[in-house]
Design an enzyme around this catalytic site. Sequence first.
Site, PDB file in Angstrom:
ATOM      1  N   LYS A 165       0.838  -1.194   0.000  1.00 58.21           N
ATOM      2  CA  LYS A 165       0.000   0.000   0.000  1.00 58.21           C
ATOM      3  C   LYS A 165       0.876   1.248   0.000  1.00 58.21           C
ATOM      4  CE  LYS A 165      -3.978   1.850   2.622  1.00 58.21           C
ATOM      5  NZ  LYS A 165      -4.895   1.546   3.739  1.00 58.21           N
TER       6      LYS A 165
ATOM      7  N   SER B 294      -9.896   2.100   2.312  1.00 56.10           N
ATOM      8  CA  SER B 294      -8.632   2.720   1.899  1.00 56.10           C
ATOM      9  C   SER B 294      -7.643   1.742   1.274  1.00 56.10           C
ATOM     10  CB  SER B 294      -7.984   3.457   3.073  1.00 56.10           C
ATOM     11  OG  SER B 294      -7.272   2.600   3.915  1.00 56.10           O
TER      12      SER B 294
ATOM     13  N   SER C 139     -10.259  -1.119   6.979  1.00 52.25           N
ATOM     14  CA  SER C 139      -9.707  -1.013   5.632  1.00 52.25           C
ATOM     15  C   SER C 139      -8.781  -2.140   5.195  1.00 52.25           C
ATOM     16  CB  SER C 139      -9.000   0.331   5.467  1.00 52.25           C
ATOM     17  OG  SER C 139      -9.949   1.374   5.485  1.00 52.25           O
TER      18      SER C 139
END
Length: 467
Positions: free
Chosen positions: A79, A152, A176
């Site tokens: 991420k 997210s 998330s």
Amino acid sequence: MDTHFLELMELAAHLRGREVSSLDVTRAQLDRIAALDGALCSYAHVTADAALAQAEAADAEMAAGRYRGPLHGVPIAVKDLCWTEGIPTAAGMAVHAGHRPTEDATVVRRLKEAGAVLLGKLQLTEAAYADHHASIVPPKNPWDAEAWPGMSSSGSGVATAAGLCHGSLGSDTGGSIRFPCAANGVTGLKPTWGRVSRYGVFELAASMDHIGPIARSAADAGAMLRVLAGDDPKDPTASLEPVPDYLAGASRGVHRLRIGIDEAWTDDVAPETKGMLAGAIEAFAALGADLVPVRFPEVTQAIADWFPICAVEAAVAHEATYPARKSEYGPVFAQVLEDGRALSATAYQKVLLRRMHFRGLVDAVLDAIDLLLLPVHPFAPPTLADMTALGGRPELVTRLLRYTCPFDMTGHPSLTLPGGFTPGGMPLAFQLVAKSYDEATLIRAGVAFQGVTSWHRRHPALLEGRA
């Protein structure tokens, strides 16, 4: 050999046996990203040259007998919240566009030390909150472009589900890791708060941020967590608890494990979700688990308290750039920061005291069982239009967070498992929650469930119709 949908542990066995090379697998992944991610938009940055060099080095090491473990030579992605030395790390924010860290986040360093091949950085919402910044094209759910891809860590969920990496890193502050796993039909592990170092990971809300793996199976998640977890001198909040080999006892099954079910808490979920939960309960009962009725504490106040905690901690995390560079922030996240800056100290202290009380109540429930089984969210898989409508209906936002943010408030670990599909072909998922630092039992239960079901082995045909 088509390798893009292999589980991490399956690919690891092929790599160790020299049946395939990391270089060939990495090239295939990069080709697949080039062919498909223009539509899926899961990557913020693809680091092709570095990935090929890492793959070549992994092949050379394995040929010389220097095997580092199951992540060695496996292409994964992280991420874009995690620092990567010399590589842009924007956290989904215009204010950080072009930011190039001078060192790796601890989790990135540990992946590299394990020999993983890093394909690139995965897209996320602004600062890992709820909405994407206007400058970013949001990731698309590979099962249906009009479906919600999760919160997210949506880029991580999309890329893992679409065969654009063999595992990824996500973060979970309100759901998330769990939301993208449920939306995209993959497996995810939110570890205990403190189990994984947060050093070098952009903060949303420090006391609720959890970094963990998004993968194709519980075994894959366990292999990744073994690498990620552990104490870190750079992060004093990282736990000193020993890190077990999560796969060592994973084949023990769930016979006589006590799995708690709160029927009242899950009574009003959507029919598809209720049916999926019934199937999961039936599977665990057939595997020999003891299903135990429990009563979970009321969560409404805890969910309401999540918002000011997140706002205050986010305001602290962004004080160097907000409000000084307010014009570079999107309106939704800017309002969060304004709310955090406006809250009084006495009001915040009351919230913190209620959080402590709630954590104690949850500890008491989990102390009487081994695992708690519950949905990820109460709705059938929402569409993008559904999620847009949530913004004007606070009661629906509270429902969405009903089964996720309580465990960010308490810090307990949770494993999300694919558990079925809707009649329209969209993934459904449930989660298991364990006592703090008992991720091993989560992995053990997940491996048992996935040994008798095949939901996690179904893959999307993708937006272009190519598998």
